[in-house]
Design a protein around this motif. Structure first.
Motif, PDB file in Angstrom:
ATOM      1  N   GLY A  69       0.819  -1.202   0.000  1.00 48.58           N
ATOM      2  CA  GLY A  69       0.000   0.000   0.000  1.00 48.58           C
ATOM      3  C   GLY A  69       0.856   1.256   0.000  1.00 48.58           C
ATOM      4  N   ALA A  70       0.201   2.389  -0.208  1.00 48.11           N
ATOM      5  CA  ALA A  70       0.915   3.660  -0.299  1.00 48.11           C
ATOM      6  C   ALA A  70       1.639   4.009   0.999  1.00 48.11           C
ATOM      7  CB  ALA A  70      -0.060   4.776  -0.674  1.00 48.11           C
ATOM      8  N   GLY A  71       1.048   3.639   2.131  1.00 48.26           N
ATOM      9  CA  GLY A  71       1.688   3.931   3.415  1.00 48.26           C
ATOM     10  C   GLY A  71       2.990   3.171   3.584  1.00 48.26           C
ATOM     11  N   GLY A  72       2.969   1.889   3.216  1.00 50.44           N
ATOM     12  CA  GLY A  72       4.189   1.085   3.299  1.00 50.44           C
ATOM     13  C   GLY A  72       5.261   1.611   2.371  1.00 50.44           C
ATOM     14  N   GLU A  73       4.843   2.036   1.169  1.00 46.42           N
ATOM     15  CA  GLU A  73       5.811   2.597   0.223  1.00 46.42           C
ATOM     16  C   GLU A  73       6.406   3.890   0.753  1.00 46.42           C
ATOM     17  OE1 GLU A  73       4.394   0.884  -4.104  1.00 46.42           O
ATOM     18  OE2 GLU A  73       3.564   2.793  -3.426  1.00 46.42           O
ATOM     19  N   ALA A  74       5.588   4.713   1.409  1.00 44.75           N
ATOM     20  CA  ALA A  74       6.090   5.966   1.968  1.00 44.75           C
ATOM     21  C   ALA A  74       7.176   5.705   3.012  1.00 44.75           C
ATOM     22  CB  ALA A  74       4.940   6.763   2.590  1.00 44.75           C
ATOM     23  N   VAL A  75       6.980   4.674   3.819  1.00 41.23           N
ATOM     24  CA  VAL A  75       7.976   4.312   4.832  1.00 41.23           C
ATOM     25  C   VAL A  75       9.264   3.828   4.166  1.00 41.23           C
ATOM     26  CG1 VAL A  75       8.507   2.720   6.710  1.00 41.23           C
ATOM     27  CG2 VAL A  75       6.261   3.800   6.611  1.00 41.23           C
ATOM     28  N   TYR A 111       3.237  11.508  -4.638  1.00 41.83           N
ATOM     29  CA  TYR A 111       2.821  10.160  -5.039  1.00 41.83           C
ATOM     30  C   TYR A 111       2.043   9.439  -3.942  1.00 41.83           C
ATOM     31  CZ  TYR A 111       5.626   9.937  -9.367  1.00 41.83           C
ATOM     32  OH  TYR A 111       6.133  10.126 -10.626  1.00 41.83           O
ATOM     33  N   GLN A 112       2.667   9.296  -2.782  1.00 45.12           N
ATOM     34  CA  GLN A 112       2.023   8.525  -1.715  1.00 45.12           C
ATOM     35  C   GLN A 112       1.074   9.371  -0.867  1.00 45.12           C
ATOM     36  OE1 GLN A 112       5.523   7.992  -2.334  1.00 45.12           O
ATOM     37  NE2 GLN A 112       4.771   6.262  -3.541  1.00 45.12           N
ATOM     38  N   GLY A 113       1.369  10.662  -0.728  1.00 45.83           N
ATOM     39  CA  GLY A 113       0.536  11.522   0.104  1.00 45.83           C
ATOM     40  C   GLY A 113      -0.695  12.036  -0.607  1.00 45.83           C
ATOM     41  N   LEU A 114      -0.545  13.093  -1.397  1.00 46.81           N
ATOM     42  CA  LEU A 114      -1.696  13.737  -2.016  1.00 46.81           C
ATOM     43  C   LEU A 114      -2.412  12.841  -3.022  1.00 46.81           C
ATOM     44  CD1 LEU A 114      -0.183  17.307  -2.518  1.00 46.81           C
ATOM     45  CD2 LEU A 114      -1.858  16.591  -0.808  1.00 46.81           C
ATOM     46  N   THR A 115      -1.640  12.049  -3.786  1.00 47.05           N
ATOM     47  CA  THR A 115      -2.280  11.178  -4.792  1.00 47.05           C
ATOM     48  C   THR A 115      -2.648   9.818  -4.209  1.00 47.05           C
ATOM     49  OG1 THR A 115      -0.939  12.267  -6.494  1.00 47.05           O
ATOM     50  CG2 THR A 115      -2.053  10.229  -7.123  1.00 47.05           C
ATOM     51  N   GLY A 116      -1.773   9.291  -3.337  1.00 49.14           N
ATOM     52  CA  GLY A 116      -1.999   7.956  -2.783  1.00 49.14           C
ATOM     53  C   GLY A 116      -2.866   7.918  -1.550  1.00 49.14           C
ATOM     54  N   GLY A 166       6.479  -0.192 -18.471  1.00 48.19           N
ATOM     55  CA  GLY A 166       6.315   0.770 -17.392  1.00 48.19           C
ATOM     56  C   GLY A 166       6.718   0.194 -16.053  1.00 48.19           C
ATOM     57  N   ASP A 167       7.223   1.071 -15.148  1.00 47.57           N
ATOM     58  CA  ASP A 167       7.559   0.610 -13.812  1.00 47.57           C
ATOM     59  C   ASP A 167       6.315   0.665 -12.934  1.00 47.57           C
ATOM     60  OD1 ASP A 167       7.215   3.252 -12.898  1.00 47.57           O
ATOM     61  OD2 ASP A 167       9.352   3.713 -13.026  1.00 47.57           O
ATOM     62  N   ARG A 168       6.507   0.538 -11.650  1.00 51.83           N
ATOM     63  CA  ARG A 168       5.405   0.499 -10.673  1.00 51.83           C
ATOM     64  C   ARG A 168       4.433   1.665 -10.861  1.00 51.83           C
ATOM     65  NH1 ARG A 168       1.774   1.677  -8.159  1.00 51.83           N
ATOM     66  NH2 ARG A 168       1.425   1.770  -5.912  1.00 51.83           N
ATOM     67  N   PHE A 169       4.928   2.860 -11.132  1.00 46.76           N
ATOM     68  CA  PHE A 169       4.068   4.041 -11.196  1.00 46.76           C
ATOM     69  C   PHE A 169       3.664   4.405 -12.616  1.00 46.76           C
ATOM     70  CE2 PHE A 169       6.615   4.431  -7.302  1.00 46.76           C
ATOM     71  CZ  PHE A 169       5.582   4.366  -6.378  1.00 46.76           C
ATOM     72  N   GLU A 170       4.529   4.129 -13.584  1.00 46.87           N
ATOM     73  CA  GLU A 170       4.192   4.428 -14.973  1.00 46.87           C
ATOM     74  C   GLU A 170       2.973   3.631 -15.442  1.00 46.87           C
ATOM     75  OE1 GLU A 170       7.894   3.516 -16.766  1.00 46.87           O
ATOM     76  OE2 GLU A 170       8.669   5.569 -16.639  1.00 46.87           O
ATOM     77  N   LYS A 171       2.703   2.502 -14.793  1.00 46.75           N
ATOM     78  CA  LYS A 171       1.596   1.637 -15.205  1.00 46.75           C
ATOM     79  C   LYS A 171       0.233   2.104 -14.688  1.00 46.75           C
ATOM     80  CE  LYS A 171       4.416  -2.532 -15.745  1.00 46.75           C
ATOM     81  NZ  LYS A 171       4.712  -3.898 -15.249  1.00 46.75           N
TER      82      LYS A 171
END
Length: 228
Positions: A69-75, A111-116, A166-171
């Protein structure tokens, strides 16, 4: 922290923006321009910049963190950033070298905050931990309609004979990338003393000139340093 009273002190510049807006190219060009003025500068990127942070980059961009999830990615990004600051950014600034980074903390906020959707308090806490007082002196936000950016990426891949992967975000879908663009613009609006938005929908040479105009205006110590 460095003595801010020194006119010739090292500067920390970051480039931000969505996918395919040309950040990497312009980071290289800015480094070349600074070299022409005898400024010593180091190029880096996020996630990455150090061996440990590059390992985190590979893990995330391969999509292996998506289930966190976005929270885990932010960490994960914050952990990589802390290592990046401690081992590359802070030592080079202390040595008097400018640091130019392709992405930094604003990408996590966008990426993870405002969008995620990750809570702003968590993002701010991770930011405080990872930056340890090393906020950028200038952030250049390259702005472009995501549909135009992705057409450019596709055309470049065709010209280079490369497969378009595409990578994780480009997709993510185009609506997600439109929200991401709005996130970066929102960050820039909230931080006018640090962030400058520049349209990336122009030729590389024109964009380089626009960036140099912003950098030289922001840092008066460049005045009088002739570019070869």
């Amino acid at each position: 922290m460095l003595d801010t009273s020194q006119a010739s002190r090292a500067r920390f510049i970051t480039f931000e923006g969505g996918e395919g807006v040309g950040k990497s190219t312009q980071v290289k060009r800015l480094l070349a321009s600074l070299a022409e003025t005898s400024i010593q500068a180091v190029r880096t990127r996020e996630p990455g910049g150090t061996p440990k942070a590059e390992a985190v980059r590979s893990f995330i961009l391969q999509g292996r963190s998506e289930s966190w999830g976005a929270g885990g990615e932010a960490v994960l990004f914050a952990a990589a950033r802390l290592n990046h600051v401690n081992e590359l950014i802070a030592p080079n600034l202390a040595a008097g070298k400018w640091v130019i980074s392709d992405r930094f903390h604003d990408s996590t906020r966008a990426y993870q905050g405002l969008t995620g959707g990750v809570d702003d308090k968590l993002i701010a806490a991770l930011e405080s931990l990872a930056l340890d007082g090393h906020a950028p002196d200038l952030t250049i936000v390259l702005d472009m309609d995501p549909e135009i950016a992705f057409r450019r990426v596709a055309q470049r891949a065709i010209e280079d004979g490369l497969a378009l992967t595409g990578d994780r975000f480009e997709k993510e879908d185009i609506e997600w990338h439109k929200r991401l663009r709005d996130s970066f613009l929102s960050i820039a609006k909230a931080n006018p003393s640090r962030c400058v938005v520049i349209s990336a929908d122009q030729g590389e040479d024109a964009l380089e000139g626009a960036i140099w105009a912003v950098v030289s205006d922001k840092f008066p110590e460049l005045t009088g340093r002739a570019r070869a």
